[in-house]
Design an enzyme around this catalytic site. Structure first.
Site, short mmCIF file in Angstrom:
data_model
loop_
_atom_site.label_atom_id
_atom_site.label_comp_id
_atom_site.label_asym_id
_atom_site.label_seq_id
_atom_site.Cartn_x
_atom_site.Cartn_y
_atom_site.Cartn_z
N ALA A 11 0.70 -1.16 -0.05
CA ALA A 11 -0.08 0.13 -0.04
C ALA A 11 0.76 1.33 -0.18
O ALA A 11 0.54 2.40 -0.54
CB ALA A 11 -0.92 -0.02 1.34
N SER A 12 1.81 1.16 0.54
CA SER A 12 2.72 2.54 0.81
C SER A 12 3.64 2.74 -0.49
O SER A 12 4.18 3.69 -0.58
CB SER A 12 3.48 2.48 2.15
N HIS A 157 14.66 3.58 -16.15
CA HIS A 157 13.81 3.57 -15.21
C HIS A 157 14.63 4.34 -14.01
O HIS A 157 15.80 4.50 -13.95
CB HIS A 157 13.59 2.17 -14.59
N LYS A 161 14.48 1.48 -8.74
CA LYS A 161 14.15 0.27 -9.43
C LYS A 161 15.35 -0.78 -9.10
O LYS A 161 16.45 -0.52 -9.13
CB LYS A 161 13.89 0.26 -10.83
N1 NDP Z 1 3.75 -4.55 -13.97
C1 NDP Z 1 3.57 -3.42 -14.29
O1 NDP Z 1 2.91 -2.83 -14.89
C2 NDP Z 1 4.53 -2.71 -13.12
C3 NDP Z 1 5.30 -3.23 -12.34
N2 NDP Z 1 5.83 -2.64 -11.43
C4 NDP Z 1 6.72 -3.50 -10.19
O2 NDP Z 1 6.07 -3.48 -9.34
C5 NDP Z 1 6.99 -3.72 -8.01
C6 NDP Z 1 6.55 -2.47 -7.02
O3 NDP Z 1 7.27 -1.35 -7.63
P1 NDP Z 1 7.06 -0.04 -7.04
O4 NDP Z 1 5.60 0.30 -6.52
O5 NDP Z 1 7.71 1.02 -7.74
O6 NDP Z 1 8.13 -0.26 -5.73
P2 NDP Z 1 7.79 0.12 -3.99
O7 NDP Z 1 9.13 -0.26 -3.37
O8 NDP Z 1 7.57 1.52 -4.21
O9 NDP Z 1 6.61 -0.49 -3.45
C7 NDP Z 1 6.80 -1.88 -3.13
C8 NDP Z 1 5.91 -1.82 -1.84
O10 NDP Z 1 5.58 -3.20 -1.50
C9 NDP Z 1 6.05 -3.38 -0.14
N3 NDP Z 1 6.13 -4.67 0.43
C10 NDP Z 1 7.23 -5.59 0.25
N4 NDP Z 1 7.32 -6.61 0.99
C11 NDP Z 1 6.01 -6.54 1.47
C12 NDP Z 1 5.32 -7.40 2.09
N5 NDP Z 1 5.80 -8.79 2.46
N6 NDP Z 1 3.89 -7.23 2.31
C13 NDP Z 1 3.39 -6.13 1.90
N7 NDP Z 1 3.87 -5.05 1.33
C14 NDP Z 1 5.39 -5.42 0.93
C15 NDP Z 1 7.13 -2.26 0.04
O11 NDP Z 1 7.18 -1.94 1.46
P3 NDP Z 1 8.69 -1.57 1.85
O12 NDP Z 1 8.93 -0.16 1.20
O13 NDP Z 1 8.87 -1.47 3.36
O14 NDP Z 1 9.73 -2.50 1.43
C16 NDP Z 1 6.50 -1.15 -0.79
O15 NDP Z 1 5.57 -0.55 -0.21
C17 NDP Z 1 8.37 -3.79 -8.64
O16 NDP Z 1 8.45 -5.23 -8.84
C18 NDP Z 1 8.03 -2.97 -10.00
O17 NDP Z 1 9.04 -3.39 -11.02
C19 NDP Z 1 6.08 -1.29 -11.16
C20 NDP Z 1 5.18 -0.77 -11.84
C21 NDP Z 1 4.25 -1.16 -13.10
O1 LIG Z 2 9.81 -0.63 -11.63
C1 LIG Z 2 9.12 0.09 -12.20
O2 LIG Z 2 8.97 1.25 -12.04
C2 LIG Z 2 8.27 -0.57 -13.48
N1 LIG Z 2 8.31 -1.77 -13.56
C3 LIG Z 2 7.96 -2.49 -14.52
C4 LIG Z 2 9.30 -3.32 -15.59
O3 LIG Z 2 9.85 -3.85 -14.67
O4 LIG Z 2 8.84 -3.09 -16.61
C5 LIG Z 2 7.01 -1.52 -15.35
C6 LIG Z 2 7.19 -0.39 -15.63
O5 LIG Z 2 8.29 -0.26 -16.57
C7 LIG Z 2 7.69 0.35 -14.43
#
Ligand code: NDP
Ligand SMILES: O=C(O)C1=N[C@H](C(=O)O)C[C@H](O)C1
Length: 269
Positions: A11-12, A157, A161
């Site tokens: 969520a965060s 990115h 990341k």
């Molecule tokens: N498929 C798509 O279209 C996209 C994919 N992504 C992917 O999504 C993922 C997250 O990206 P992003 O939002 O930028 O990353 P962030 O690090 O901002 O967010 C991930 C969140 O997950 C939390 N988290 C980690 N472990 C747990 C757990 N066990 N239970 C609950 N929450 C947990 C983290 O907490 P904490 O910060 O405390 O570690 C953090 O709040 C990455 O793998 C990214 O590559 C991103 C954008 C688009």
């Molecule tokens: O970590 C990101 O931010 C993103 N991750 C996804 C990826 O690994 O391709 C999708 C997007 O590019 C953003």
């Protein structure tokens, strides 16, 4: 029928906050839970106030079981370890699991496949319409051009990341390999550094740039003697991923157990 209740995991996070905003504003879905990591300062707070806005009536929890039991879908942009654990819980609850998390290992994918025997799992390294269209174009261009056209995928990115190549870059590389009737495992060339030797014909390479606040940029470069074709996607707003994920969660509501991707959701065949 009631609007499907959705839990947001992570969520965060950057994507988590985007999703909470989107679902909170949606007239097609209800936010029924927000999960974060146990040591997160958000645990026990209302998710709306934690985001700096009005209260939403949902308290952030570190216990996914409690909220998934009352949900129809979980949208998960977290980490590979968290995603594998959530897949087991969504399978038990027979809830749709939308996975955006990237950097999953072969072992993680096996756990996810096992969970998908009990409930629908929709997973994509990129949930945007544009990238999923680009995947189809990449497959077509790779099929049309001979092996004298070298293929590299270059991505950029933000500085936070943690995985490379990006999930999107791997989707594009897989599509290029499929266009050539091969698997990416057969064609993928290791990251280049030092004396690499000349390029192997037919191989597919990857390069990653990390910096600043870049949301996500991907180029598929087809290079031949005397000319190049470049297919490009530029993401400028994470809302495109959140919208795709919510669409997937709604699409999955009447689907049986199995693994699906965004081409299923978007009807791109
Ligand atoms: N498929 C798509 O279209 C996209 C994919 N992504 C992917 O999504 C993922 C997250 O990206 P992003 O939002 O930028 O990353 P962030 O690090 O901002 O967010 C991930 C969140 O997950 C939390 N988290 C980690 N472990 C747990 C757990 N066990 N239970 C609950 N929450 C947990 C983290 O907490 P904490 O910060 O405390 O570690 C953090 O709040 C990455 O793998 C990214 O590559 C991103 C954008 C688009
Ligand atoms: O970590 C990101 O931010 C993103 N991750 C996804 C990826 O690994 O391709 C999708 C997007 O590019 C953003």
């Amino acid at each position: 029928m009631d609007k499907p209740g959705i839990v947001v995991a992570g969520a965060s996070g950057r994507m988590g906050q985007m999703l909470i905003q989107l679902i909170g504003d949606s007239d097609q879905a209800r936010l029924v839970g927000a999960v974060d990591r146990p040591d997160s300062p958000w645990i026990g707070q209302d998710v709306g106030t934690a985001m700096g806005g009005a209260a939403m009536g949902i308290v952030v929890t570190d216990d996914p079981i409690e909220v998934i039991a009352g949900a129809q879908a979980v949208i998960d942009f977290t980490s590979p370890a968290a995603t594998v654990a959530l897949a087991e819980l969504t399978a038990q609850a027979r809830a749709v699991h939308v996975i955006g998390t990237t950097g999953l290992s072969e072992g993680d994918l096996k756990h996810i496949a096992a969970a998908a025997r009990h409930a629908p799992i929709i997973r994509a390294g990129n949930m945007s319409l544009g990238v999923n269209l680009l995947v189809g174009l990449t497959r077509k261009v790779a099929a049309a051009l001979g092996e004298d056209w070298d293929i590299d995928v270059v991505e950029a990115h933000h500085r936070h990341k943690v995985d490379a190549p990006s999930g999107t870059a791997l989707m594009l590389g897989e599509a290029a390999a499929e266009g050539r009737g091969k698997s990416l495992d057969d064609l993928r060339t290791p990251a280049r550094e030092g004396i690499t030797g000349a390029r192997e014909e037919g191989s597919i390479g990857f390069a990653a740039i990390r910096g600043g606040d870049v949301v996500g940029e991907h180029d598929v470069i087809f290079a031949a003697d005397g000319e190049r074709v470049v297919l490009r996607h530029l993401a400028t707003d994470r809302a495109i991923f959140a919208r795709g994920a919510l669409r997937a969660a709604l699409w999955g509501q009447d689907k049986g157990p199995g693994e699906y991707d965004m081409s299923d959701v978007l009807g791109l065949g």
